[in-house]
Design a protein around this motif. Structure first.
Motif, PDB file in Angstrom:
ATOM      1  N   LYS A 105       0.810  -1.213   0.000  1.00 56.53           N
ATOM      2  CA  LYS A 105       0.000   0.000   0.000  1.00 56.53           C
ATOM      3  C   LYS A 105       0.850   1.272   0.000  1.00 56.53           C
ATOM      4  O   LYS A 105       0.551   2.241  -0.726  1.00 56.53           O
ATOM      5  N   GLU A 106       1.910   1.299   0.800  1.00 58.77           N
ATOM      6  CA  GLU A 106       2.742   2.504   0.867  1.00 58.77           C
ATOM      7  C   GLU A 106       3.528   2.713  -0.415  1.00 58.77           C
ATOM      8  O   GLU A 106       3.649   3.836  -0.912  1.00 58.77           O
ATOM      9  N   ASP A 108       2.717   1.608  -3.390  1.00 58.61           N
ATOM     10  CA  ASP A 108       1.758   2.002  -4.422  1.00 58.61           C
ATOM     11  C   ASP A 108       1.318   3.456  -4.244  1.00 58.61           C
ATOM     12  O   ASP A 108       1.058   4.170  -5.225  1.00 58.61           O
ATOM     13  N   ALA A 109       1.237   3.900  -2.995  1.00 57.08           N
ATOM     14  CA  ALA A 109       0.882   5.297  -2.739  1.00 57.08           C
ATOM     15  C   ALA A 109       1.964   6.229  -3.285  1.00 57.08           C
ATOM     16  O   ALA A 109       1.665   7.272  -3.886  1.00 57.08           O
ATOM     17  N   VAL A 110       3.240   5.848  -3.096  1.00 57.10           N
ATOM     18  CA  VAL A 110       4.340   6.664  -3.618  1.00 57.10           C
ATOM     19  C   VAL A 110       4.315   6.664  -5.141  1.00 57.10           C
ATOM     20  O   VAL A 110       4.522   7.700  -5.784  1.00 57.10           O
ATOM     21  N   LEU A 111       4.028   5.510  -5.754  1.00 57.21           N
ATOM     22  CA  LEU A 111       3.932   5.443  -7.212  1.00 57.21           C
ATOM     23  C   LEU A 111       2.836   6.371  -7.728  1.00 57.21           C
ATOM     24  O   LEU A 111       2.987   7.045  -8.749  1.00 57.21           O
ATOM     25  N   TRP A 112       1.712   6.396  -7.020  1.00 58.02           N
ATOM     26  CA  TRP A 112       0.607   7.281  -7.415  1.00 58.02           C
ATOM     27  C   TRP A 112       0.995   8.743  -7.276  1.00 58.02           C
ATOM     28  O   TRP A 112       0.748   9.557  -8.172  1.00 58.02           O
ATOM     29  N   LEU A 113       1.654   9.076  -6.160  1.00 57.75           N
ATOM     30  CA  LEU A 113       2.088  10.458  -5.952  1.00 57.75           C
ATOM     31  C   LEU A 113       3.110  10.864  -7.017  1.00 57.75           C
ATOM     32  O   LEU A 113       3.109  12.004  -7.491  1.00 57.75           O
ATOM     33  N   ARG A 114       3.961   9.940  -7.396  1.00 59.69           N
ATOM     34  CA  ARG A 114       4.940  10.235  -8.457  1.00 59.69           C
ATOM     35  C   ARG A 114       4.230  10.521  -9.780  1.00 59.69           C
ATOM     36  O   ARG A 114       4.642  11.404 -10.534  1.00 59.69           O
ATOM     37  N   SER A 115       3.162   9.777 -10.072  1.00 61.59           N
ATOM     38  CA  SER A 115       2.426  10.024 -11.327  1.00 61.59           C
ATOM     39  C   SER A 115       1.753  11.392 -11.300  1.00 61.59           C
ATOM     40  O   SER A 115       1.648  12.059 -12.338  1.00 61.59           O
ATOM     41  N   ILE A 116       1.315  11.815 -10.115  1.00 62.88           N
ATOM     42  CA  ILE A 116       0.726  13.153  -9.988  1.00 62.88           C
ATOM     43  C   ILE A 116       1.795  14.219 -10.200  1.00 62.88           C
ATOM     44  O   ILE A 116       1.595  15.199 -10.936  1.00 62.88           O
ATOM     45  N   ILE A 117       2.939  14.028  -9.555  1.00 57.92           N
ATOM     46  CA  ILE A 117       4.024  15.009  -9.653  1.00 57.92           C
ATOM     47  C   ILE A 117       4.522  15.126 -11.086  1.00 57.92           C
ATOM     48  O   ILE A 117       4.849  16.221 -11.563  1.00 57.92           O
ATOM     49  N   ASN A 118       4.557  14.003 -11.789  1.00 56.62           N
ATOM     50  CA  ASN A 118       5.081  14.015 -13.165  1.00 56.62           C
ATOM     51  C   ASN A 118       4.208  14.792 -14.137  1.00 56.62           C
ATOM     52  O   ASN A 118       4.618  15.043 -15.269  1.00 56.62           O
ATOM     53  N   THR A 119       3.014  15.191 -13.715  1.00 55.29           N
ATOM     54  CA  THR A 119       2.202  16.060 -14.576  1.00 55.29           C
ATOM     55  C   THR A 119       2.847  17.436 -14.718  1.00 55.29           C
ATOM     56  O   THR A 119       2.587  18.153 -15.687  1.00 55.29           O
ATOM     57  N   GLY A 120       3.663  17.816 -13.730  1.00 54.16           N
ATOM     58  CA  GLY A 120       4.315  19.118 -13.764  1.00 54.16           C
ATOM     59  C   GLY A 120       3.401  20.260 -13.389  1.00 54.16           C
ATOM     60  O   GLY A 120       3.814  21.422 -13.398  1.00 54.16           O
ATOM     61  N   THR A 137       6.913   6.014   6.764  1.00 52.95           N
ATOM     62  CA  THR A 137       8.042   5.125   6.513  1.00 52.95           C
ATOM     63  C   THR A 137       9.175   5.901   5.857  1.00 52.95           C
ATOM     64  O   THR A 137       8.933   6.754   4.994  1.00 52.95           O
ATOM     65  N   SER A 138      10.421   5.609   6.243  1.00 47.57           N
ATOM     66  CA  SER A 138      11.572   6.354   5.716  1.00 47.57           C
ATOM     67  C   SER A 138      11.763   6.095   4.229  1.00 47.57           C
ATOM     68  O   SER A 138      11.329   5.067   3.686  1.00 47.57           O
ATOM     69  N   LEU A 142      11.295   2.497   1.918  1.00 50.59           N
ATOM     70  CA  LEU A 142      10.399   2.463   0.754  1.00 50.59           C
ATOM     71  C   LEU A 142      11.161   2.102  -0.516  1.00 50.59           C
ATOM     72  O   LEU A 142      10.673   1.321  -1.346  1.00 50.59           O
ATOM     73  N   GLU A 143      12.345   2.673  -0.664  1.00 52.70           N
ATOM     74  CA  GLU A 143      13.147   2.380  -1.854  1.00 52.70           C
ATOM     75  C   GLU A 143      13.566   0.916  -1.867  1.00 52.70           C
ATOM     76  O   GLU A 143      13.546   0.271  -2.922  1.00 52.70           O
TER      77      GLU A 143
END
Length: 321
Positions: A105-106, A108-120, A137-138, A142-143
């Motif tokens: 879940k965490e 996938d949440a970061v992946l979703w946030l990255r897709s939002i950020i990549n919109t610019g 989580t640090s 996560l990495e």
């Protein structure tokens, strides 16, 4: 009385014609020699090499205009002006859909946030960064979890784990995404959305090198042939180091704008790359006009990270004289 007046009258000085220095005209060959030498030597060195008076050398160089910035050259290697776009963006941009990718879940949440950020888009990025604060989580953990997922789903691929580097550093991703978005907008505003088409400068390079065969591992053109072809167009050669820096900046800006739209088309035609390296090599040949110009070239070498190139030592030697 008359005798005294005659004795006091000013007398004309008789000049021996044999002792009068006759100013010799400068031949066309001498002019060419002076201008050619000046590109690599100081004014005093040119005077010594040609046997001409220093004042004559200065006059020839000044009147030639060959060592003033070349306006015709700069006109070609200038980006189009920014035009105001008539398009409007939606007032409330839509969020990318949230998906289950890894099952974590965490992650996938970061992946979703990255897709939002990549919109610019600044408004969406602000929301994403606020949401990221709820993930406790640090970054390292996560990495690692994302890297384990990539390794497990790509067995035998030694490069799969590389995609996890900086995975949870959303602040860095946000700064890059905003910059790329701004570059995309600038590219559209300058080129009416046709950024990947050949520019006039690209076309000039293609025409100048037409018929040359690329060779070697990286498909490069022969440097001496490239130099001969471009030198056959003196009206579009840099006259000064400042001209060189101006053109190199043009190619760099064009690369960044194209890269923001399509990474695979960033470099443009191979002929344009050859022109960039040709102009870079001229930094070792054209003498600096003053300390400020020499310093500008030195700063360029450092900022562009080209200070370790093969030509760099010759460039530095040229700058210090």
């Amino acid at each position: 009385m008359n005798a005294v007046m005659q004795d006091d009258a000013p007398r004309k000085t008789m000049v021996n014609p044999a002792k009068v220095a006759v100013k010799q005209p400068v031949s066309d060959e001498q002019r060419r020699q002076v201008l050619d030498l000046r590109r690599r030597h100081s004014l005093r060195e040119v005077a010594e090499a040609t046997g001409l008076p220093l004042g004559t050398v200065k006059t020839l160089v000044s009147r030639s205009g060959a060592f003033r910035d070349n306006d015709q050259h700069r006109a070609l290697f200038t980006l189009p002006p920014i035009k105001v776009s008539q398009e409007t963006l939606p007032s409330v941009p839509e969020l990318p859909p949230q998906e289950v990718v890894t099952g974590d879940k965490e992650v996938d949440a970061v992946l979703w946030l990255r897709s939002i950020i990549n919109t610019g888009l600044a408004a969406l990025i602000e929301l994403a960064m606020e949401a990221a604060k709820r993930i406790k989580t640090s970054h390292d953990v996560l990495e690692r979890r994302y890297r384990d997922y990539l390794t497990a789903t790509n067995p035998g691929n030694p490069f799969a784990a590389m995609s996890s580097f900086g995975f949870a550093d959303l602040e860095l991703l946000a700064s890059r995404a905003i910059e790329q978005h701004q570059l995309r907008l600038e590219g559209v505003a300058r080129f009416d959305g046709d950024l990947l088409a050949d520019t006039e400068a690209d076309t000039f390079c293609i025409d100048a090198l037409r018929g040359l065969e690329a060779s070697g591992q990286f498909g490069d053109f022969d440097k001496s042939e490239v130099a001969a072809r471009f030198s056959a167009h003196p009206e579009l050669l840099p006259h000064t180091l400042a001209d060189c820096l101006y053109e190199l900046d043009y190619w760099n800006q064009l690369y960044r704008l194209r890269n923001a739209v399509d990474r695979d088309a960033s470099d443009g035609p191979a002929e344009a790359t050859a022109r960039d390296w040709f102009v870079f090599s001229l930094l070792a040949e054209i003498r600096p006009r003053n300390k400020a110009e020499a310093l500008a070239v030195f700063r360029y070498l450092i900022a562009s990270q080209r200070d370790d190139m093969t030509e760099s030592e010759a460039i530095l030697c040229n700058l210090i004289g």
